[in-house]
Design a protein around this motif. Structure first.
Motif, PDB file in Angstrom:
ATOM      1  N   SER A 115       0.855  -1.207   0.000  1.00 19.55           N
ATOM      2  CA  SER A 115       0.000   0.000   0.000  1.00 19.55           C
ATOM      3  C   SER A 115       0.876   1.237   0.000  1.00 19.55           C
ATOM      4  N   ASP A 116       0.202   2.379  -0.225  1.00 20.51           N
ATOM      5  CA  ASP A 116       0.926   3.648  -0.161  1.00 20.51           C
ATOM      6  C   ASP A 116       1.451   3.911   1.244  1.00 20.51           C
ATOM      7  N   MET A 137       7.816   4.548  -6.731  1.00 15.12           N
ATOM      8  CA  MET A 137       7.585   4.642  -8.165  1.00 15.12           C
ATOM      9  C   MET A 137       6.083   4.722  -8.440  1.00 15.12           C
ATOM     10  N   PRO A 138       5.666   5.561  -9.378  1.00 20.28           N
ATOM     11  CA  PRO A 138       4.225   5.656  -9.684  1.00 20.28           C
ATOM     12  C   PRO A 138       3.721   4.387 -10.360  1.00 20.28           C
ATOM     13  N   ILE A 139       2.462   4.105 -10.124  1.00 23.28           N
ATOM     14  CA  ILE A 139       1.799   2.975 -10.774  1.00 23.28           C
ATOM     15  C   ILE A 139       1.267   3.446 -12.125  1.00 23.28           C
ATOM     16  N   THR A 145       2.014  -3.693  -9.130  1.00 27.77           N
ATOM     17  CA  THR A 145       2.390  -3.576  -7.712  1.00 27.77           C
ATOM     18  C   THR A 145       3.273  -2.352  -7.504  1.00 27.77           C
ATOM     19  N   ARG A 146       3.333  -1.913  -6.264  1.00 25.01           N
ATOM     20  CA  ARG A 146       4.149  -0.751  -5.934  1.00 25.01           C
ATOM     21  C   ARG A 146       5.614  -1.151  -5.816  1.00 25.01           C
ATOM     22  N   HIS A 147       6.458  -0.199  -6.223  1.00 27.51           N
ATOM     23  CA  HIS A 147       7.907  -0.391  -6.115  1.00 27.51           C
ATOM     24  C   HIS A 147       8.495   0.806  -5.376  1.00 27.51           C
TER      25      HIS A 147
END
Length: 237
Positions: A115-116, A137-139, A145-147
């Motif tokens: 999650s954010d 990194m933006p989705i 998935t978030r990086h």
């Protein structure tokens, strides 16, 4: 008187007969071929051998220009500076670009951040252990998935060192991904017009560029030209 007249007439007739029968004109001499005799030369006229030696010879044709290229330069600014310097040295350079080798970089990141809020917590902990060049990194696509990026490195050793620091500091193992980015190289073409002419390369690359090198080689063939024919009997691959 009559006998004298008869004598004179007889003498004239005798002379006429002699002139007609005895005094024939002589035959003209037969012409002879004098082509084999040497030609008369005027005073000061050169002989044929001297005339051939003194005849002006054709000037040798100028050698065809050979195109050589100087480089590679990493960007257009460096190639423009080199072209300007070559212009001051008497050349007429032209700039061009061509595909260069891929630039390899190593990205260190954390995958599958849920999650954010989790990403923000990771950023705080990473900065707490002294890492400032980290970010989320933006989705860009649904379901991605978030990086959390931990840095981009030009050498693998630097990427591995960053991954060890994160694992030792936070107990999580980052991922190292090798990335290839296509890039262009820039060249300066010049035409050599004299035999033995060379291109001086001093100063074409600024001293601040530590890893660069300059080479001089033949220009590539024009687009669409046929490649050189293979030598007879050469094995085919």
């Amino acid at each position: 008187m009559r006998p004298l007249i008869v004598i004179l007439i007889f003498a004239n007739l005798a002379f006429a007969a002699w002139a007609a029968l005895v005094d024939q004109p002589a035959a003209p001499p037969v012409a002879r071929d004098i082509g084999h005799l040497p030609r008369l030369m005027l005073a000061g006229e050169p002989t044929p051998g001297e005339a051939a030696a003194s005849a002006p010879t054709a000037a040798p044709s100028a050698p065809r220009g050979r195109c050589v290229t100087v480089g590679p330069f990493s960007d257009l600014v460096l190639s423009a500076a080199a072209a300007t310097l070559l212009t001051t040295r008497g050349f007429t350079p032209t700039q061009r670009d061509e595909p260069g080798p891929d630039q390899v970089s190593y990205w260190v990141h954390l995958d599958n951040v849920p999650s954010d809020a989790a990403a923000n917590r990771l950023l705080l902990m990473l900065r707490a252990i002294g890492l400032s060049d980290v970010r989320t990194m933006p989705i860009t696509a649904p379901g991605e998935t978030r990086h959390v990026s931990l840095g981009l490195f030009s050498e693998k050793a630097g990427a591995e060192r960053r991954a060890r620091d994160v694992k030792n500091g936070l107990g999580v193992t980052p991922v190292i991904t090798e990335q290839h980015n296509s890039q262009s190289t820039y060249w300066v073409d010049v035409t050599l017009t004299a035999p033995g002419q060379a291109v001086p390369t001093e100063g074409l690359l600024p001293a601040a560029v530590k890893t660069g090198h300059i080479e001089v080689r033949n220009c590539p063939p024009p687009a669409g030209s046929a490649p050189p024919a293979a030598a007879a009997g050469a094995p085919r691959t």
